[in-house]
Enzyme design. Structure first.
Site, PDB file in Angstrom:
ATOM      1  N   GLY A  94       0.802  -1.220   0.000  1.00  0.00           N
ATOM      2  CA  GLY A  94       0.000   0.000   0.000  1.00  0.00           C
ATOM      3  C   GLY A  94       0.829   1.260   0.000  1.00  0.00           C
ATOM      4  O   GLY A  94       1.953   1.276  -0.492  1.00  0.00           O
ATOM      5  N   LEU A 148      -4.292  -5.154  -5.714  1.00  0.00           N
ATOM      6  CA  LEU A 148      -3.249  -4.151  -5.560  1.00  0.00           C
ATOM      7  C   LEU A 148      -2.021  -4.713  -4.824  1.00  0.00           C
ATOM      8  O   LEU A 148      -2.139  -5.249  -3.727  1.00  0.00           O
ATOM      9  CB  LEU A 148      -3.810  -2.960  -4.779  1.00  0.00           C
ATOM     10  CG  LEU A 148      -2.935  -1.702  -4.831  1.00  0.00           C
ATOM     11  CD1 LEU A 148      -2.837  -1.165  -6.238  1.00  0.00           C
ATOM     12  CD2 LEU A 148      -3.488  -0.660  -3.882  1.00  0.00           C
ATOM     13  N   ASP A 149      -0.863  -4.561  -5.433  1.00  0.00           N
ATOM     14  CA  ASP A 149       0.415  -5.004  -4.846  1.00  0.00           C
ATOM     15  C   ASP A 149       0.473  -6.506  -4.605  1.00  0.00           C
ATOM     16  O   ASP A 149       1.316  -6.991  -3.857  1.00  0.00           O
ATOM     17  CB  ASP A 149       0.730  -4.276  -3.528  1.00  0.00           C
ATOM     18  CG  ASP A 149       0.823  -2.777  -3.700  1.00  0.00           C
ATOM     19  OD1 ASP A 149       0.965  -2.321  -4.848  1.00  0.00           O
ATOM     20  OD2 ASP A 149       0.757  -2.059  -2.693  1.00  0.00           O
ATOM     21  N   GLU A 150      -0.434  -7.248  -5.235  1.00  0.00           N
ATOM     22  CA  GLU A 150      -0.477  -8.688  -5.008  1.00  0.00           C
ATOM     23  C   GLU A 150      -0.125  -9.479  -6.261  1.00  0.00           C
ATOM     24  O   GLU A 150      -0.183 -10.703  -6.266  1.00  0.00           O
ATOM     25  CB  GLU A 150      -1.886  -9.110  -4.530  1.00  0.00           C
ATOM     26  CG  GLU A 150      -2.313  -8.539  -3.207  1.00  0.00           C
ATOM     27  CD  GLU A 150      -1.744  -9.306  -2.025  1.00  0.00           C
ATOM     28  OE1 GLU A 150      -0.915 -10.206  -2.219  1.00  0.00           O
ATOM     29  OE2 GLU A 150      -2.139  -8.974  -0.883  1.00  0.00           O
TER      30      GLU A 150
END
Lengths: 297, 297, 297, 297
Positions: free
Chosen positions: C215, C241-243
Site C-alpha cells: 500500500g 493491488l500489490d499482489e
C-alpha cells in the site's frame, strides 16, 4: 529549480555547519578539549566519529560535524583560537565549511556511464558539488555537458603528447578553481607532475576489485581467470598506478554464462555506483587518508 | 583452554574497560561535559558513537567505550559522581563494565542450528557471554549441551501449561542469575508476565524479514507468495508478538526452483548468522532501545 | 548511431533467433519431442531452461532459445506444424521472435529516476525495446522525453476522472500498438478494465520488499517500524493491488541514522535497478507467470 | 537417525536418479538425440542445463538429471548403448548415479571452522557425502571426529617430510576408496604427484577473493592494502598454486575499524560458507571443469 538556485539554497541552509577533522597521536583528553572548545563557541555537535589506530601509542582521528551560530563570520577567529589546542596535542586539523561547495572537474573518455550517474545524482541533490567543467579526450560527452549547462573541453590525448595535454588541463583547472578532480573512466595515465598538484584530490574508478587485475583490461582478464565475482574500486590517485588509497569497492556475481561483454555491462553498474558513493563521502568530508589507506567516517 | 579459563583471561584483560551509555534531550555541551568528566578520571576514550534523533529538540544518544586505570575499584565513586552531570542534562545513563560478562540463558526447541552457531562462536571467542543454562521443550539438545558442559533443562511446554512452565523457567533463570535470554528458535510464546521481568533482555530470531510474514509458518507463506528474497529478523521480545524493536535483519535470494524445504534450509543459514550478529552487538552494549526501534552503535 | 538504426541492426542480427515457451503437464518425452522437432528444421538450441513444479504430476515449463536458418519466412509453417506436438502433450506454447522488438509505453508520475534508468539502459543497448510513448500525469518528464525523441503525453489524472483518463491512455496505447506497459513510479491505480486489457503485460515497481508495507507510504512505515533493510519489488499488475506475481526484488541496508528522506534516496537506487532487471528479463522472454508466481528462466 | 541409516534411506529414495554430463563440439541435434535416447529408456528429465561456449564453433556442455525406472540394474546397458551417440557427436560423457554417495576425505590443519561447517551441514542432510576419514597435521580435531564416529588420522607434516607424509595419506585414501578430497583449511602444499592422482577431485578453500592476495598471509596483506572487501575462494587444486579452476567466491565488507584479527574472524564465516557451497555443487555433479574455469550448472 536550477542548480545555481539550489546551491544558493543549500549554502544558506548550511551556513552554520562545519566539520572539524583532526589527526594526532592518541592520548587521554582530546575529545574533552575539542568538545569544550566547540561548546564555548555555542556549537552543537551533530555527528562525531573517531578512530584509534592503536589505543596504545598510535594515531587518533576524529571527525566532528557541528552547528555553530554565526559561523561564517567567526571562521578566522575560531580557526586561530583552535591553534592553541592543536599545538598541545600535535594535531593536524582542518575546518571544512558545509557551505563551501567543492568546485569539481570531471574527466571522462569514451564511456559515459559514470559521468551520467554523477550528473544524475547531482541533479537529484544527492551529490552536492559545483561542477566547474567536464574535460574529455573524446567529443561524445559534449551534448550531455551542454544539456546541463556545464563547460565542456575536448582535449585529445595520448601518450606522446601527455605533457602539453596536462598543461592545458591544469590551466583550465586553475581557471575554474577546481578542488576535486573525478576520473569518471578517464583512460589516460596522469603524470607525477599533475598528481602532485592535487594530492588526495583526485578520485578514480578502477574497473576491478583491486588488487585483483591491476592495470589494463581487467574484465578480459577476469573472464580468462574464470572468477565468480567482478568488481570496481574507487581510490585516490597517487603516482603508483592503481595503488592509491582505496575509498570504496563493490562486487557483483557473474557466472560461466557471462562473456567479456556481459561482464563489462554488469561492471558498468558497479563502477557508477561505487564511484558515486566514494565521491559522496568525500564531499561530506568523511574520507581521511592515512598512509595508503582511508578512514571513512 | 577451557571456557572458564578463557573468561578469566578476558576479565583480566578488560578490567579497565567500560562503556557509558547515555540518552538525554539534545543540547550543546553534552560531549564536552562527559568527556571532561572521563578525562578527569584519567580515562582514554577508545570508541565513541552518537546519534541525534533530531538536532532541533530531539533526543541525543551516545555510547563511549573507554579505558580507565584502576576502574573496578572506583566503580561506585565514578558512578556516583557522574550523577551530577546526569541531573544537569536530564540523562538516563548506564555504565557497563566489559569484565562483567553477561550471564545468558539459551532457549531452544527442536531445531538446533541457532544454538549450534551460538555455541560455536562462543567457543571461538567471537561471542563473549557466560552461558548459564540451556532450556528446551525438547530433549534433543541435551547431548550437545553436555558436550560443552552447560546445564541443560528439559521442560516440556505447550499452550495449556504455559503458566507453570514459565514458573519453572523463571526459577531457573533466577538461580543462574541470568541477565540475557536468547530465544534460539524457541517455538513457544512467552506471556506478558515473563516478558515484563526481562525488559529488553530477551532476543528472539524470527524466520522472516519482518514485517513480512508476521506470525506462524513464514516460509510456507513466502513460498505461496512467490517472493524472490527470504530473510530473518532478530528483535527484542515485547508483548506485541513479532513487533518488538528490530536489532538486525538479513536476506538471501531464492528462485522458483526453491520449494518450502529449500527455503527452510537457506533460511537456517540466514537465521543463525542474523541472530549471532544481534547477540554480539548486544553483548558489546551497542544496542540501545528507543521506543520500538533500536540504535545500533 | 540513432536508436532506429540500432534497432534495425539488432533485428537483422537476430532474424534467425526465437524463443519457444511451453507449459504442459509433466511427463517423459517432452524434451525429446520438442528438440527433435526443432532439429528437423535445422535449428540449433542456444539456451534451454526447464522447471518441473513437481516431477510427479505437476506442470512442466520450458524455455528454449534457438537459432534457425530462414526463420522469419517459415514462422507460420513452424508454428502450425508444432500444433501437432502441442496437442499430444496438452501444451500451452508460444514462439517469440527476437527480432520482434517489443513496443513499450512507459507511465510515470513526478519522480523520474526509474524512467531515466530505463532510457539510459535503452540507449546503452542493455534494454532492447521500442519505446512508443511516455505517458505522465505530470509535465516534468516532457523535456527528457523530447531529448530522446519519444512522444510524450501529459494526461492529468486523479481518482475522480479515472475512467476518462484511462480511455485516453488506452486510445494512445492502441495507436502505438503497445505490447508492454511499464509503470515507472506511476502513482495512480489502474482499474480492472484497464488491467484486463493487458494481462501479464503491465510491469510495476513497488517501493517496498513486498509483502512488507503493502500500500501507500512504504518508506514512512519502514522508518516507523525501524527495519534494518529496505527494498523494492517489481511485479506484474493484477486487480489485487500489490499482489501481482513478483518478478524481482532487491534490498539495501539502512541504519538508525537514516531518516525517511534518506530511505527514499537509497530506495530510488533499489527501485531503478530492480525495475530495470525485471524489464530486461521480460524483454528476453524469461518470465513465465504461473498462478500468482513467476518462473524466471 | 544415524548417518548410516540416513545414507541408506537416501540411496533407496534416489535409486532411479542419475545425472548425465556431456561435453562435445556444438552442433544442431545434440539435445534431440540425447533426450530421445533417455525417453526410449522411459526416463523423465527432471532438470536440464546447457551451455554453449560459442554457438558458432565452440564446445557444448549439458547436465541432465533424470529419473529412470529400474535404473541401477540397467546401468551397464544404458552406458554401453549411449556409446553410439557419443561417437557421432565426439562426446566426452559421464553418467553419475545419485545413489553413489561420494566417499570423501577431509584434510584439516589447526583451524576447524570449515571442518565444523561441513560436519554440521552433513548432519543436517544438506551435504550428502560419505566421510571416510579426517586427516590432519594437528591433533586438535580428533575429539570432534570421534564425536561423529569418523576415523581420524594425525599425520604431522612439514616441507621436509612431504614425500613420506603424502605416501601415508595416499595409502589411507586408497584404503577408504576416497573419490573426493576437501582441503578444509589444510595449510600444507600438495606435490604434483599427489595432485595428479586426484584430478578435479581436490577442492580447496583459499582465504582471499582470488586472484587478489595469491599465496600466503592474505588477511595480513588485505589489511595492509586497505581493501574494503575481503573474501574467500573455493577452487579445484592443480599444480599451479592458487590457480586452479574457481568454483565459488564470496566477499564481505570491512572497514578501517577492522584489524587483521577482525578480518580473520569475518573471513572464517566467508570461508566456511563458500567452501560448503562449492562442495555441495560438486556433490550434486553441477561443476564441470573447462580448461582453467568451471561451469556451474
Amino acid at each position: 529549480m536550477t542548480n545555481k538556485v539550489c546551491n544558493q539554497h543549500f549554502r544558506e541552509k548550511n551556513k552554520d555547519r562545519a566539520r572539524l577533522l583532526i589527526k594526532c597521536p592518541d592520548q587521554p583528553g582530546i575529545v574533552s578539549k575539542v568538545s569544550t572548545f566547540l561548546m564555548n563557541y555555542g556549537a552543537n555537535i551533530i555527528e562525531s566519529s573517531q578512530y584509534s589506530a592503536d589505543p596504545e601509542g598510535g594515531n587518533f582521528f576524529i571527525r566532528m560535524e557541528f552547528s555553530c551560530p554565526n559561523l561564517l563570520n567567526r571562521r578566522t577567529e575560531i580557526e586561530q583560537s583552535f591553534q592553541e589546542i592543536a599545538e598541545i596535542f600535535y594535531m593536524e586539523f582542518e575546518f571544512r565549511y558545509v557551505s563551501d561547495i567543492k568546485k569539481t572537474a570531471i574527466f571522462v573518455s569514451k564511456e559515459l556511464h559514470c559521468l551520467m550517474e554523477l550528473l544524475w545524482e547531482w541533479q537529484n541533490g544527492d551529490l552536492m558539488f559545483d561542477i566547474g567543467c567536464i574535460i574529455s579526450n573524446y567529443e561524445n560527452a559534449e551534448q550531455l555537458a551542454k544539456s546541463v549547462n556545464i563547460p565542456f573541453y575536448y582535449i585529445p590525448a595520448n601518450k606522446e603528447i601527455r605533457a602539453e595535454v596536462e598543461e592545458k588541463q591544469i590551466k583550465l583547472l586553475k581557471e575554474h578553481e577546481i578542488e576535486l578532480i573525478i576520473l569518471a573512466r578517464y583512460m589516460q595515465i596522469l603524470t607525477p607532475n599533475f598528481v602532485s598538484q592535487y594530492p588526495n584530490q583526485i578520485i578514480n574508478i578502477h574497473h576491478s576489485f583491486l588488487p585483483a587485475f591491476i592495470g589494463a583490461r581487467p574484465y578480459e582478464r577476469a573472464y580468462e581467470r574464470g572468477v565468480k565475482l567482478i568488481g570496481a574500486t574507487s581510490h585516490f590517485v597517487t603516482n603508483d598506478l592503481d595503488e592509491g588509497p582505496i575509498i570504496e569497492q563493490g562486487v557483483e556475481r557473474v557466472s560461466h554464462h557471462d562473456k567479456v561483454e556481459d561482464m563489462k555491462r554488469i561492471g558498468r553498474n558497479i563502477e557508477r555506483s561505487v564511484l558515486a558513493r566514494a565521491v559522496k563521502w568525500h564531499l561530506q568530508d568523511r574520507v581521511i587518508v592515512d598512509g595508503n589507506k582511508t578512514i571513512v567516517f
